[in-house]
Every structure is written in C-alpha cells, then in structure tokens.
Enzyme design. Structure first.
Site, PDB file in Angstrom:
ATOM      1  N   SER A   4      46.494  39.795  43.364  1.00 15.82           N
ATOM      2  CA  SER A   4      46.347  40.825  42.342  1.00 15.82           C
ATOM      3  C   SER A   4      45.009  41.512  42.538  1.00 15.82           C
ATOM      4  O   SER A   4      44.054  40.894  43.023  1.00 15.82           O
ATOM      5  CB  SER A   4      46.395  40.197  40.942  1.00 15.82           C
ATOM      6  OG  SER A   4      46.011  41.137  39.949  1.00 15.82           O
TER       7      SER A   4
ATOM      8  N   TYR B   6      42.984  33.975  34.990  1.00 12.79           N
ATOM      9  CA  TYR B   6      44.048  34.496  35.850  1.00 12.79           C
ATOM     10  C   TYR B   6      43.442  35.129  37.097  1.00 12.79           C
ATOM     11  O   TYR B   6      43.908  34.902  38.219  1.00 12.79           O
ATOM     12  CB  TYR B   6      44.880  35.523  35.088  1.00 12.79           C
ATOM     13  CG  TYR B   6      45.827  36.318  35.957  1.00 12.79           C
ATOM     14  CD1 TYR B   6      47.031  35.767  36.383  1.00 12.79           C
ATOM     15  CD2 TYR B   6      45.508  37.612  36.372  1.00 12.79           C
ATOM     16  CE1 TYR B   6      47.904  36.494  37.184  1.00 12.79           C
ATOM     17  CE2 TYR B   6      46.371  38.339  37.177  1.00 12.79           C
ATOM     18  CZ  TYR B   6      47.568  37.779  37.579  1.00 12.79           C
ATOM     19  OH  TYR B   6      48.416  38.507  38.393  1.00 12.79           O
TER      20      TYR B   6
END
Length: 222
Positions: A117, A131
């Site tokens: 990501s 995250y």
C-alpha cells in the site's frame, strides 16, 4: 491461469466471482481459509495441488484495516490481528509457494506478487499507523524474498495501491467517497480494482521477465 480463489468469510461473493471467471473457460476453485492460520494455509495449498496441479503464480491480496485511530488509543489485540493477517499471512503463503515453485525443491519456477500500500511510505498518521507498518513489512519482505528466490526461478514483486474503491475501507470507518479524498489525489479520483489487477497480471506475466524486487505504485500520482 486457472485460479484458486481464497476467501475467509464471504462465500456468496467468492462463489459468484468463481462462476463469472469460469465463463472465460478457465478452471476456478474457491478455498476458504484464514491466512493467519498456518494449518488452514497448508490445507489450502494441498487442495490446490490436488485440484489444479503445479503452482506457477501467487498473489498475496488478503489484507485488513482497523477503525481509524491514533496510536495512543489502540490496543494490542488490534495490532496482533493486523500483523497476523497482513504480515504472517503473506509469509505463510510465500513459504508454501516457495516450497512448490522453487527449482531448489524440484519446482519449475513461477512468480509472486505481494499487495502492499502507499500507506507504507506515507505512514497514515492519525488514521492507522499500525496498518501502514504492516505494509512497510511487506515492502521489505518483497525486496528480500525477491533476492532470495530469483536464482531458483521465482520472481517476486509488489504492487502498492493508493486509495481504491473496494470494501476494505468499511473496516476503517472512513468515507473515501467524500469529495475531499478524491481532491487529495493528483489524478482527482479513486482507483478501480481492475486497474490494480492489470498491474498484477503484468508482473505475473512473461512480459515482466526482467522485473525482480520491484514495488509498482498504482496510486494516481499519490
């Protein structure tokens, strides 16, 4: 490719997608497994062996987020689940794939694509730094494993999506459809899952035969 489609809980969606993909003429099986569980992952790969034959490609796409929060408000159970799914799950699947595809173990080679990501680089301050940390680990794993496995016929690369229109955002509680979100992206819109899939498919293909250890950003300039 013939496809083994892993899911953890949404069987109707997995089966509907499998039916759609079978219409292209390929074999598709659905396999329920929580990638954070080593036993379930091993069983999943054994079923793939039995029903589809030799493994040639792996896409590590399973991942979760948690509700947006600052670090001071988070608890350890949240961190453990995020790292179990996003990091341990990817490690377990890579391990099973390496055992099958590596020429060191009698395999014929193959390709692995890990989904990271853009959060790995930006850090997601005030939203979910935990995250982001899991995705930073995926970046490091991708680069290291690429160097470890390339002499054994396995190319490892990664894709780092930006803000994509998928259901993952429901887990964060953020409204990514808000106009200000799109306005923060240079291309002025959210990405589509199909656009990420095109990058993955290229990295798996022979067209990317000299691409090893790359992290490809699919993020609209973000």
């Amino acid at each position: 490719w013939d496809l083994a489609l892993n899911y953890v809980s949404d069987a109707p969606a997995a089966h509907a997608l499998a039916d759609e993909l079978r219409a292209t003429g390929r074999r598709v099986i659905t396999v329920q497994a929580d990638v954070a569980d080593a036993g379930q992952v091993a069983d999943m790969f054994e079923r793939i062996d039995a029903e589809l034959g030799p493994l040639t490609a792996l896409v590590n796409n399973a991942g979760i987020v948690a509700p947006a929060a600052r670090l001071a408000a988070m608890d350890i159970a949240r961190w453990r689940r995020l790292f179990d799914v996003n990091v341990i799950g990817t490690l377990l699947c890579c391990q099973q794939a390496a055992r099958r595809m590596s020429t060191r173990h009698g395999g014929g080679g193959g390709a692995i694509v890990n989904l990271s990501s853009r959060a790995a680089e930006f850090g997601s301050a005030g939203i979910y730094v935990d995250y982001a940390a899991t995705k930073g680990a995926i970046d490091t794993l991708t680069k290291g494993l690429a160097r470890e496995l390339i002499a054994e016929g396995i190319r490892v690369n990664g894709v780092r999506p930006g803000i994509i229109e998928t259901d993952i955002h429901a887990g964060s509680g953020r409204d990514v459809g808000a106009p200000e979100i799109a306005a923060s992206i240079p291309i002025q819109r959210l990405g589509r899952a199909e656009e990420v899939a095109e990058a993955i498919a290229w990295l798996l293909s022979d067209a990317a035969s000299y691409t090893v250890g790359a992290l490809l950003d699919v993020a609209g300039g973000r």
